[in-house]
Design an enzyme around this catalytic site. Structure first.
Site, PDB file in Angstrom:
ATOM      1  N   ARG A  65      88.070 -27.326  19.339  1.00 13.06           N
ATOM      2  CA  ARG A  65      87.767 -25.914  19.628  1.00 13.06           C
ATOM      3  C   ARG A  65      87.352 -25.276  18.310  1.00 13.06           C
ATOM      4  O   ARG A  65      88.135 -25.264  17.352  1.00 13.06           O
ATOM      5  CB  ARG A  65      89.003 -25.225  20.203  1.00 13.06           C
ATOM      6  CG  ARG A  65      88.879 -23.728  20.246  1.00 13.06           C
ATOM      7  CD  ARG A  65      89.942 -23.075  21.082  1.00 13.06           C
ATOM      8  NE  ARG A  65      89.722 -23.344  22.487  1.00 13.06           N
ATOM      9  CZ  ARG A  65      90.339 -22.692  23.482  1.00 13.06           C
ATOM     10  NH1 ARG A  65      91.223 -21.756  23.222  1.00 13.06           N
ATOM     11  NH2 ARG A  65      90.076 -22.988  24.736  1.00 13.06           N
TER      12      ARG A  65
ATOM     13  N   HIS B  72      81.858 -23.486  26.968  1.00 14.02           N
ATOM     14  CA  HIS B  72      83.217 -23.946  27.279  1.00 14.02           C
ATOM     15  C   HIS B  72      83.097 -24.912  28.459  1.00 14.02           C
ATOM     16  O   HIS B  72      83.512 -24.615  29.585  1.00 14.02           O
ATOM     17  CB  HIS B  72      84.101 -22.742  27.622  1.00 14.02           C
ATOM     18  CG  HIS B  72      85.569 -23.006  27.571  1.00 14.02           C
ATOM     19  ND1 HIS B  72      86.097 -24.254  27.252  1.00 14.02           N
ATOM     20  CD2 HIS B  72      86.632 -22.191  27.813  1.00 14.02           C
ATOM     21  CE1 HIS B  72      87.417 -24.173  27.300  1.00 14.02           C
ATOM     22  NE2 HIS B  72      87.767 -22.950  27.628  1.00 14.02           N
TER      23      HIS B  72
ATOM     24  N   ASP C 127      85.617 -12.862  32.717  1.00 13.22           N
ATOM     25  CA  ASP C 127      86.210 -13.345  31.458  1.00 13.22           C
ATOM     26  C   ASP C 127      86.438 -12.098  30.594  1.00 13.22           C
ATOM     27  O   ASP C 127      85.880 -11.030  30.867  1.00 13.22           O
ATOM     28  CB  ASP C 127      85.211 -14.325  30.798  1.00 13.22           C
ATOM     29  CG  ASP C 127      85.705 -14.917  29.483  1.00 13.22           C
ATOM     30  OD1 ASP C 127      86.911 -14.826  29.185  1.00 13.22           O
ATOM     31  OD2 ASP C 127      84.873 -15.475  28.730  1.00 13.22           O
TER      32      ASP C 127
ATOM     33  N   CYS D 190      88.966 -17.510  33.754  1.00 19.32           N
ATOM     34  CA  CYS D 190      89.328 -18.675  32.950  1.00 19.32           C
ATOM     35  C   CYS D 190      90.700 -18.500  32.295  1.00 19.32           C
ATOM     36  O   CYS D 190      91.351 -19.487  31.970  1.00 19.32           O
ATOM     37  CB  CYS D 190      88.273 -18.914  31.873  1.00 19.32           C
ATOM     38  SG  CYS D 190      87.912 -17.449  30.888  1.00 19.32           S
TER      39      CYS D 190
END
Ligand code: CP
Ligand code: NVA
Length: 312
Positions: A107, A134, A229, A269
């Site tokens: 990440r 992602h 999101d 998410c």
């Protein structure tokens, strides 16, 4: 499915047949786990480095468990320890890890960091979130819908909010799988042009309709799933106040959903900023798939790791 040794940096990296095969494998792992049938161990003797430049709950837990349940050994690393690109050059970190581990999950702040790691490591590199994409999230999300609807081709997902990493990967995976995808953002927060172009290219083959607009009400009118999101992603916290103002009207709440078909589901998410991009009543509603998405991160990442690392 021939995914052995492949990187997964973008949701557009695998073909629709490969993604659907991953869904079948994820379903298998999910059923076995729920029935407590014990774990298959295709990663026996394998090690996976999981490196975080930013905070995480879901990605950290699900990758660590995924490697463990597949019989491998996860080495979790944080930026404070490694200093990727600060204490040590990205390519040097990649070359070191490559001597010890069988795959690198990372990440990162800038997507180029992943591209550089993939260039220097022979081991497969998996994007666990960058400023561009992602893809592991999108894999879990489309799997969630595939289970819920029975198929994803010809269905319609609408994303309302920031045209950033999560929206990018959703657009690409929808376009790959033939799922119609509408993205509604405030002006100035549209998805990146290069991603839209790639999604349109993929959609030509799959028959998906890809639409980017600035009107959230219009966007949800035919939506079977409405996804949102956070408005200020990790690393963009300094813009949070400005964004609250810019994203007014883009909150996923009951009022917005009154414009959607009655059987609509809602997705996120996570982490959610309750009261900003989504209300409590919607996130906690029975038609919210957020918790199922979070669970499915585990099953889909197990399928992914088994496919890129499994065997011999
Ligand atoms: N959705 C997701 O990636 O969550 P984390 O940031 O907690 O990993
Ligand atoms: N867009 C969000 C996703 C978090 C999982 C971020 O980048 O912070």
């Amino acid at each position: 499915m021939e995914l052995r040794g492949r990187d997964f940096l973008s949701a557009g990296d695998f073909s629709s047949d490969e993604v659907l095969a991953l869904f079948e494998l994820a379903k298998h792992y999910k059923e076995r786990r729920r029935a407590r049938q014990g774990h298959e161990m295709p990663l026996k003797g394998k090690t996976v480095a999981v490196l975080f430049q930013k905070p995480s709950l879901r990605t950290r837990v699900t990758f660590e468990l995924a490697v463990h349940e597949l019989g491998g050994y996860p080495v979790i690393l944080t930026q404070a320890e490694v200093g990727l690109g600060q204490r040590e050059a990205v390519k040097d970190v990649a070359r070191n890890l490559d001597r010890w581990v069988d795959a690198i999950v990372a990440r990162v702040f800038t997507h180029e960091t992943l591209v550089e790691m993939a260039e220097w490591a022979k081991a497969p590199v998996v994007n666990a979130l960058s400023d561009l994409e992602h893809p592991c999230q999108a894999l879990a999300d489309l799997f969630t819908l595939w289970e819920y609807w029975g198929d994803v081709r010809g269905h319609h997902l609408t994303f309302v909010g920031d045209g950033f990493n999560v929206a990018h990967s959703l657009m690409l995976l929808c376009a790959m799988l033939g799922t119609h995808c509408t993205v509604a953002t405030p002006k100035g927060y549209e998805p990146k042009e290069s991603i839209v172009r790639k999604a349109l290219e993929l959609a030509q083959k799959s028959g998906a309709k890809i639409v980017v607009i600035n009107d959230p009400v219009e966007a949800v009118r035919n939506a079977e799933a409405v996804y949102t999101d956070v408005w200020a992603s990790m690393g963009l916290e300094a813009e949070a106040e400005k964004r609250k103002h810019d994203f007014a009207g883009f909150q996923v709440n009951e009022e917005l959903l009154r414009n959607a078909p009655r059987n609509v589901v809602v997705m996120h998410c996570l982490p959610a900023h309750r009261g900003e991009e989504i209300t409590d009543e919607v996130l906690d509603a029975p038609f919210s798939l957020a918790w199922e998405q979070a669970e499915n991160r585990l099953h889909t990442q197990k399928a992914l790791l088994a496919a890129i690392l499994g065997g011999e």
